[in-house]
Design a protein around this motif. Structure first.
Motif, PDB file in Angstrom:
ATOM      1  N   THR A 133      27.303  32.879  39.414  1.00 47.94           N
ATOM      2  CA  THR A 133      26.588  33.745  40.344  1.00 47.94           C
ATOM      3  C   THR A 133      25.505  34.548  39.634  1.00 47.94           C
ATOM      4  OG1 THR A 133      28.524  33.911  41.792  1.00 47.94           O
ATOM      5  CG2 THR A 133      26.836  35.613  42.013  1.00 47.94           C
ATOM      6  N   ARG A 134      25.848  35.114  38.488  1.00 52.43           N
ATOM      7  CA  ARG A 134      24.872  35.913  37.738  1.00 52.43           C
ATOM      8  C   ARG A 134      23.718  35.050  37.253  1.00 52.43           C
ATOM      9  NH1 ARG A 134      28.362  38.787  33.287  1.00 52.43           N
ATOM     10  NH2 ARG A 134      26.274  39.239  32.494  1.00 52.43           N
ATOM     11  N   PHE A 135      24.025  33.851  36.773  1.00 54.11           N
ATOM     12  CA  PHE A 135      22.974  32.941  36.293  1.00 54.11           C
ATOM     13  C   PHE A 135      22.010  32.586  37.420  1.00 54.11           C
ATOM     14  CE2 PHE A 135      21.342  28.630  35.880  1.00 54.11           C
ATOM     15  CZ  PHE A 135      20.767  28.651  34.620  1.00 54.11           C
ATOM     16  N   LEU A 136      22.562  32.158  38.550  1.00 54.22           N
ATOM     17  CA  LEU A 136      21.704  31.743  39.658  1.00 54.22           C
ATOM     18  C   LEU A 136      20.930  32.918  40.239  1.00 54.22           C
ATOM     19  CD1 LEU A 136      24.087  29.269  41.529  1.00 54.22           C
ATOM     20  CD2 LEU A 136      22.136  28.690  40.081  1.00 54.22           C
ATOM     21  N   ALA A 137      21.579  34.077  40.363  1.00 57.43           N
ATOM     22  CA  ALA A 137      20.908  35.238  40.943  1.00 57.43           C
ATOM     23  C   ALA A 137      19.652  35.600  40.164  1.00 57.43           C
ATOM     24  CB  ALA A 137      21.865  36.423  40.988  1.00 57.43           C
ATOM     25  N   HIS A 138      19.692  35.415  38.848  1.00 61.55           N
ATOM     26  CA  HIS A 138      18.522  35.731  38.022  1.00 61.55           C
ATOM     27  C   HIS A 138      17.415  34.701  38.208  1.00 61.55           C
ATOM     28  CE1 HIS A 138      16.215  37.198  34.575  1.00 61.55           C
ATOM     29  NE2 HIS A 138      16.053  35.913  34.251  1.00 61.55           N
ATOM     30  N   TRP A 139      17.755  33.418  38.105  1.00 64.61           N
ATOM     31  CA  TRP A 139      16.723  32.384  38.060  1.00 64.61           C
ATOM     32  C   TRP A 139      16.223  31.963  39.429  1.00 64.61           C
ATOM     33  CZ3 TRP A 139      14.321  32.134  33.776  1.00 64.61           C
ATOM     34  CH2 TRP A 139      14.988  32.418  32.583  1.00 64.61           C
ATOM     35  N   LEU A 140      17.009  32.148  40.470  1.00 66.22           N
ATOM     36  CA  LEU A 140      16.554  31.740  41.798  1.00 66.22           C
ATOM     37  C   LEU A 140      15.362  32.558  42.270  1.00 66.22           C
ATOM     38  CD1 LEU A 140      19.919  31.087  43.654  1.00 66.22           C
ATOM     39  CD2 LEU A 140      18.244  29.388  42.900  1.00 66.22           C
ATOM     40  N   GLU A 141      15.311  33.808  41.910  1.00 67.15           N
ATOM     41  CA  GLU A 141      14.165  34.629  42.287  1.00 67.15           C
ATOM     42  C   GLU A 141      12.874  34.041  41.732  1.00 67.15           C
ATOM     43  OE1 GLU A 141      13.942  37.068  44.289  1.00 67.15           O
ATOM     44  OE2 GLU A 141      16.034  37.623  44.631  1.00 67.15           O
ATOM     45  N   LEU A 142      12.916  33.596  40.469  1.00 62.40           N
ATOM     46  CA  LEU A 142      11.722  33.011  39.855  1.00 62.40           C
ATOM     47  C   LEU A 142      11.382  31.668  40.489  1.00 62.40           C
ATOM     48  CD1 LEU A 142      12.335  33.893  36.097  1.00 62.40           C
ATOM     49  CD2 LEU A 142      10.838  35.036  37.743  1.00 62.40           C
ATOM     50  N   LEU A 143      12.404  30.888  40.826  1.00 63.23           N
ATOM     51  CA  LEU A 143      12.150  29.610  41.483  1.00 63.23           C
ATOM     52  C   LEU A 143      11.520  29.819  42.857  1.00 63.23           C
ATOM     53  CD1 LEU A 143      15.425  27.702  40.563  1.00 63.23           C
ATOM     54  CD2 LEU A 143      13.115  27.076  39.862  1.00 63.23           C
ATOM     55  N   ALA A 144      11.993  30.819  43.581  1.00 64.86           N
ATOM     56  CA  ALA A 144      11.405  31.120  44.892  1.00 64.86           C
ATOM     57  C   ALA A 144       9.960  31.553  44.754  1.00 64.86           C
ATOM     58  CB  ALA A 144      12.232  32.202  45.589  1.00 64.86           C
TER      59      ALA A 144
ATOM     60  N   GLU B 176      29.274  31.748  50.048  1.00 61.05           N
ATOM     61  CA  GLU B 176      29.486  33.113  50.526  1.00 61.05           C
ATOM     62  C   GLU B 176      28.663  34.113  49.719  1.00 61.05           C
ATOM     63  OE1 GLU B 176      33.616  33.915  50.220  1.00 61.05           O
ATOM     64  OE2 GLU B 176      34.215  32.503  51.791  1.00 61.05           O
ATOM     65  N   ASP B 177      28.632  33.929  48.408  1.00 59.73           N
ATOM     66  CA  ASP B 177      27.948  34.880  47.528  1.00 59.73           C
ATOM     67  C   ASP B 177      26.446  34.944  47.787  1.00 59.73           C
ATOM     68  OD1 ASP B 177      30.353  35.453  46.326  1.00 59.73           O
ATOM     69  OD2 ASP B 177      30.045  34.076  44.632  1.00 59.73           O
ATOM     70  N   PHE B 178      25.850  33.811  48.191  1.00 62.58           N
ATOM     71  CA  PHE B 178      24.391  33.756  48.299  1.00 62.58           C
ATOM     72  C   PHE B 178      23.874  33.700  49.735  1.00 62.58           C
ATOM     73  CE2 PHE B 178      25.116  32.448  43.943  1.00 62.58           C
ATOM     74  CZ  PHE B 178      24.085  33.093  43.264  1.00 62.58           C
ATOM     75  N   SER B 179      24.759  33.609  50.709  1.00 59.66           N
ATOM     76  CA  SER B 179      24.303  33.413  52.083  1.00 59.66           C
ATOM     77  C   SER B 179      23.561  34.624  52.648  1.00 59.66           C
ATOM     78  CB  SER B 179      25.494  33.075  52.985  1.00 59.66           C
ATOM     79  OG  SER B 179      26.434  34.133  52.982  1.00 59.66           O
ATOM     80  N   ASP B 180      23.797  35.813  52.077  1.00 59.28           N
ATOM     81  CA  ASP B 180      23.094  36.981  52.597  1.00 59.28           C
ATOM     82  C   ASP B 180      21.680  37.112  52.048  1.00 59.28           C
ATOM     83  OD1 ASP B 180      23.894  37.536  50.039  1.00 59.28           O
ATOM     84  OD2 ASP B 180      24.435  39.627  50.428  1.00 59.28           O
ATOM     85  N   ARG B 181      21.345  36.281  51.039  1.00 62.23           N
ATOM     86  CA  ARG B 181      19.999  36.346  50.443  1.00 62.23           C
ATOM     87  C   ARG B 181      19.186  35.082  50.695  1.00 62.23           C
ATOM     88  NH1 ARG B 181      15.622  36.305  49.459  1.00 62.23           N
ATOM     89  NH2 ARG B 181      14.397  37.095  47.709  1.00 62.23           N
ATOM     90  N   TRP B 182      19.859  33.926  50.682  1.00 64.84           N
ATOM     91  CA  TRP B 182      19.174  32.649  50.840  1.00 64.84           C
ATOM     92  C   TRP B 182      19.833  31.833  51.946  1.00 64.84           C
ATOM     93  CZ3 TRP B 182      15.131  33.246  47.781  1.00 64.84           C
ATOM     94  CH2 TRP B 182      15.265  33.943  46.585  1.00 64.84           C
ATOM     95  N   THR B 183      19.084  30.853  52.449  1.00 61.43           N
ATOM     96  CA  THR B 183      19.698  29.855  53.323  1.00 61.43           C
ATOM     97  C   THR B 183      20.563  28.950  52.460  1.00 61.43           C
ATOM     98  OG1 THR B 183      17.798  29.873  54.825  1.00 61.43           O
ATOM     99  CG2 THR B 183      19.261  27.963  54.933  1.00 61.43           C
ATOM    100  N   THR B 184      21.844  28.788  52.812  1.00 63.96           N
ATOM    101  CA  THR B 184      22.754  28.000  51.987  1.00 63.96           C
ATOM    102  C   THR B 184      23.349  26.848  52.793  1.00 63.96           C
ATOM    103  OG1 THR B 184      24.609  29.460  52.505  1.00 63.96           O
ATOM    104  CG2 THR B 184      23.377  29.940  50.494  1.00 63.96           C
ATOM    105  N   LEU B 185      23.453  25.703  52.143  1.00 65.18           N
ATOM    106  CA  LEU B 185      24.105  24.529  52.715  1.00 65.18           C
ATOM    107  C   LEU B 185      25.196  24.079  51.758  1.00 65.18           C
ATOM    108  CD1 LEU B 185      20.921  22.509  53.779  1.00 65.18           C
ATOM    109  CD2 LEU B 185      22.316  23.994  55.225  1.00 65.18           C
ATOM    110  N   ARG B 186      26.275  23.524  52.304  1.00 66.54           N
ATOM    111  CA  ARG B 186      27.352  23.049  51.444  1.00 66.54           C
ATOM    112  C   ARG B 186      27.598  21.569  51.679  1.00 66.54           C
ATOM    113  NH1 ARG B 186      31.370  27.352  53.325  1.00 66.54           N
ATOM    114  NH2 ARG B 186      29.398  28.275  53.896  1.00 66.54           N
ATOM    115  N   ARG B 187      27.877  20.867  50.597  1.00 63.92           N
ATOM    116  CA  ARG B 187      28.237  19.456  50.671  1.00 63.92           C
ATOM    117  C   ARG B 187      29.439  19.238  49.762  1.00 63.92           C
ATOM    118  NH1 ARG B 187      22.323  17.037  49.192  1.00 63.92           N
ATOM    119  NH2 ARG B 187      21.161  17.720  51.039  1.00 63.92           N
ATOM    120  N   HIS B 188      30.371  18.437  50.217  1.00 65.90           N
ATOM    121  CA  HIS B 188      31.520  18.063  49.398  1.00 65.90           C
ATOM    122  C   HIS B 188      31.521  16.538  49.317  1.00 65.90           C
ATOM    123  CE1 HIS B 188      32.860  22.183  49.354  1.00 65.90           C
ATOM    124  NE2 HIS B 188      32.916  22.222  50.672  1.00 65.90           N
ATOM    125  N   ARG B 189      30.929  16.008  48.270  1.00 70.00           N
ATOM    126  CA  ARG B 189      30.652  14.567  48.227  1.00 70.00           C
ATOM    127  C   ARG B 189      31.913  13.734  48.437  1.00 70.00           C
ATOM    128  NH1 ARG B 189      28.202  11.910  42.865  1.00 70.00           N
ATOM    129  NH2 ARG B 189      30.415  11.856  42.310  1.00 70.00           N
TER     130      ARG B 189
END
Length: 294
Positions: A232-243, A272-285
């Motif tokens: 969560t911490r890793f993605l929270a940092h880098w997703l902002e830059l990707l956006a 759950e952790d990211f749905s309040d900030r980004w649009t999230t989709l889930r897949r279970h291959r």
């Protein structure tokens, strides 16, 4: 052209990766669809179809238009500058999978015959050439790996991408089993096989990471909580830059041994952790494969 309300889905990808399946899914969803459009006609076609068929258009292009494919990225940039919403999807699969599919269907690869040189190329050679020709388009598209999914799964995945808000980053979280291969569409891959496996716990083996008993078991383990926190911490940092870099989709793959317990649990929690900030989709291959009819 009044482009403000126009939405285009461009489907490209490797021959044999399922482009026709994806196009049919969009047709079912109400898009006006056309297959194998020459890239030179893209701008004129978009203007015409917006006049006659409404504001949702899906277009499939492939390597049969190889000489003109380099025109496409520039054309897409121009359309976006005009206010058109463009979703670019690239369907991919492993080379072994593509070889098997061509062998099963006995179809010829579109690049197998060079008419100008009068030469016939081996299948492996044409697949690698196709990857090279499509590399730029792949880099600028959301990639879907079709190697280990059924046609019905692919249709569902494509349809799920379309409601995403234009201009907003969409996170795709996907669980998978390492024993069935790493998804080639993943932007980030996290290996969670070092975590305790509910498979070896009585009463949990036949359940999944979506079941309450497995959730309770995993949430009691410190390392599981720590893994979730670190990802969560890793993605929270880098997703902002990707956006900020105008990325439309980011696929995060979480893998365990069987794709049933640990990876499924973490995908559910990360959504759950990211749905309040980004649009999230889930897949279970692996779970989706079991639940999807052949």
């Amino acid at each position: 052209m009044t482009a403000a309300a126009l939405e285009i889905v461009l489907i490209t990808g490797m021959s044999g990766s399922g482009k026709s399946v994806a196009l049919h899914a969009l047709e079912d969803a109400g898009y006006y669809c056309v297959d194998n459009l020459p890239p030179e006609l893209l701008a004129a076609f978009v203007a015409l179809e917006h006049q006659h068929h409404g504001n949702r258009v899906a277009i499939a292009m492939d390597v049969r238009s190889a000489t003109a494919l380099p025109l496409v990225p520039q054309q897409l940039r121009r359309l976006r500058a005009e206010g058109v919403t463009v979703h670019s999807l690239f369907l991919d699969a492993t080379t072994d999978t593509l070889v098997r599919r061509f062998s099963e269907t006995r179809r010829r690869h579109p690049l197998s015959r060079d008419e100008r040189q009068g030469e016939t190329h081996a299948l492996l050679e044409t697949i690698e050439l196709e990857r090279e020709l499509l590399a730029d388009l792949r880099e600028q598209s959301h990639v879907i790996d079709t190697s280990a999914i059924r046609a019905a799964q692919l249709q569902g995945y494509v349809k799920s991408l379309m409601p995403a808000l234009p201009g907003q980053l969409t996170l795709v979280f996907q669980s998978f089993a390492f024993k069935r291969g790493v998804p080639v569409d993943a932007d980030y891959v996290f290996d969670v096989r070092m975590l305790p496996n509910p498979h070896y716990e009585p009463g949990l083996r036949d359940l999944t990471g979506q079941d309450a008993a497995v959730v309770r078991y995993l949430e009691q383990i410190k390392d599981v909580r720590l893994m979730r926190e670190h990802i969560t911490r890793f993605l929270a940092h880098w997703l902002e830059l990707l956006a900020q870099n105008h990325r439309s989709y980011v696929t995060v793959a979480i893998g365990c041994t069987g794709g049933q317990h640990r990876s499924v649990y973490l995908v559910e929690r990360l959504c759950e952790d990211f749905s309040d900030r980004w649009t999230t989709l889930r897949r279970h291959r692996e779970l989706d494969m079991r639940r999807t009819p052949p």
